[in-house]
Scaffold this active site. Structure first.
Site, PDB file in Angstrom:
ATOM      1  CE1 TYR A  54      27.216  60.567   3.454  1.00  0.00           C
ATOM      2  CE2 TYR A  54      29.422  60.641   2.428  1.00  0.00           C
ATOM      3  CZ  TYR A  54      28.027  60.556   2.159  1.00  0.00           C
ATOM      4  OH  TYR A  54      27.422  60.502   1.180  1.00  0.00           O
ATOM      5  CG  HIS A 112      23.390  64.648   1.014  1.00  0.00           C
ATOM      6  ND1 HIS A 112      24.369  64.266   1.873  1.00  0.00           N
ATOM      7  CD2 HIS A 112      23.482  63.053   0.185  1.00  0.00           C
ATOM      8  CE1 HIS A 112      24.659  62.995   2.002  1.00  0.00           C
ATOM      9  NE2 HIS A 112      24.431  62.547   0.856  1.00  0.00           N
TER      10      HIS A 112
END
Ligand code: NAP
Length: 278
Positions: A54, A112
């Protein structure tokens, strides 16, 4: 509604957390974002979900700002990118995340999504990180049922604490076999994008139900995820107003008639489909 979820290792965490995707990006305001996260913590939503991906670490820096002086009350989830998740790359990525977050240990560290490195190597690295105290627990994200089955065949794979997946009213495919698999094997589920990144909020039926109940569509959508057993919902909100509105969803009880109406509009799956990913 369940206000907490107990992870397989016995750790009890709030069922409502705070997402951070797109925080720390140039277009956002990191100070406002950190204030929004702080407000969430004040209201008891002490799970913060972030990732090295992010804003290329920018979101983790916003989290660092938000948790200053209150590390003990927060449960931090971060994620290693699949292309970094080699035996040594995972360790390096974790150390970089720890530095950006300004903490000594990540509470829950996730892969992830399934990637190019052998799963066994990533899991070994997770176990090493746990041994040296840099993470307290680990899990996965975007793993479909077959990926979970593969994980269970890897030595130590069943130590996985959670599978973080796309789950909201518009994305119910996981109810076919992935959620039942997770329940059966005692793995908690983190529902990401519970508002479908805001797209869900335009739905007419959802809006009319919200109006009828004197709530907002976001609150109904979040309350729906919260009534699912073993599910931690992690909406992202970058304003104090949205955070307060979302956290109020914790005390909403959806009636059978509400759930029937939602089932009519957002149908449960009738067959297995590919796991949706955002
Ligand atoms: P989301 O939480 O479904 O939606 C976020 C969007 O909804 C933002 O635009 C936000 O606006 C808006 N919003 C929030 N509360 C609102 C409210 N009460 N009324 C109206 N709009 C509202 O989407 P998401 O960020 O994709 O998902 C949540 C978190 O899950 C992420 O932040 C991330 O931590 C995690 N995630 C994980 C994965 C993965 O692959 N593991 C993938 C996606 C997401 P404002 O920001 O302006 O408040």
């Amino acid at each position: 509604m369940n206000s907490t979820v107990i992870l397989p290792n016995g750790r009890e965490v709030p069922s409502l957390g705070l997402g951070t995707w797109h925080m720390g990006e140039r277009i956002g305001d990191p100070t406002t974002e950190a204030l929004a996260l702080k407000r969430g913590l004040d209201l008891g939503a002490t799970v913060i979900d972030t990732a090295e991906m992010y804003a290329r670490g920018g979101a983790e820096r916003v989290v660092a700002e938000a948790i200053k002086g209150r590390r003990e009350e927060v449960f931090i989830v971060s994620k290693v990118l699949p292309h970094n998740a080699s035996r040594h790359g995972t360790i390096r990525a974790c150390e970089n995340s720890l530095q950006r977050l300004g903490i000594d240990a990540i509470d829950l560290y996730l892969l992830h999504w399934p990637g190019p490195h052998p799963l066994g190597d990533t899991i070994e690295a997770f176990h090493d990180l746990k041994k040296i105290g840099k993470i307290k627990a680990w899990g996965v994200s975007n793993f479909d049922t077959s990926d979970m089955e593969e994980l269970w065949r890897v030595p130590g794979g069943a130590d996985c604490q959670t599978n973080q997946i796309l789950y909201n009213l518009m994305r119910r495919g996981v109810e076919w076999d992935l959620l039942p698999w997770c329940y059966k094997n005692g793995v908690s589920v983190m529902a990401y994008s519970p508002l479908e990144q805001g797209r869900l909020l335009n739905n007419k039926k959802l809006n009319s139900l919200a109006k009828q109940r004197n709530l907002s569509p976001a609150q109904i959508a979040i309350a729906w995820t919260l009534c699912k057993k073993g599910v931690i919902s992690i909406p992202k909100a970058s304003s104090i107003r949205h955070v307060e509105e979302n956290i109020a969803a914790w005390s909403i009880k959806l009636e059978k008639s509400d759930l029937d109406l939602l089932n009519e509009e957002f149908k449960p799956p009738l067959k297995k489909g590919m796991l949706d990913i955002l």
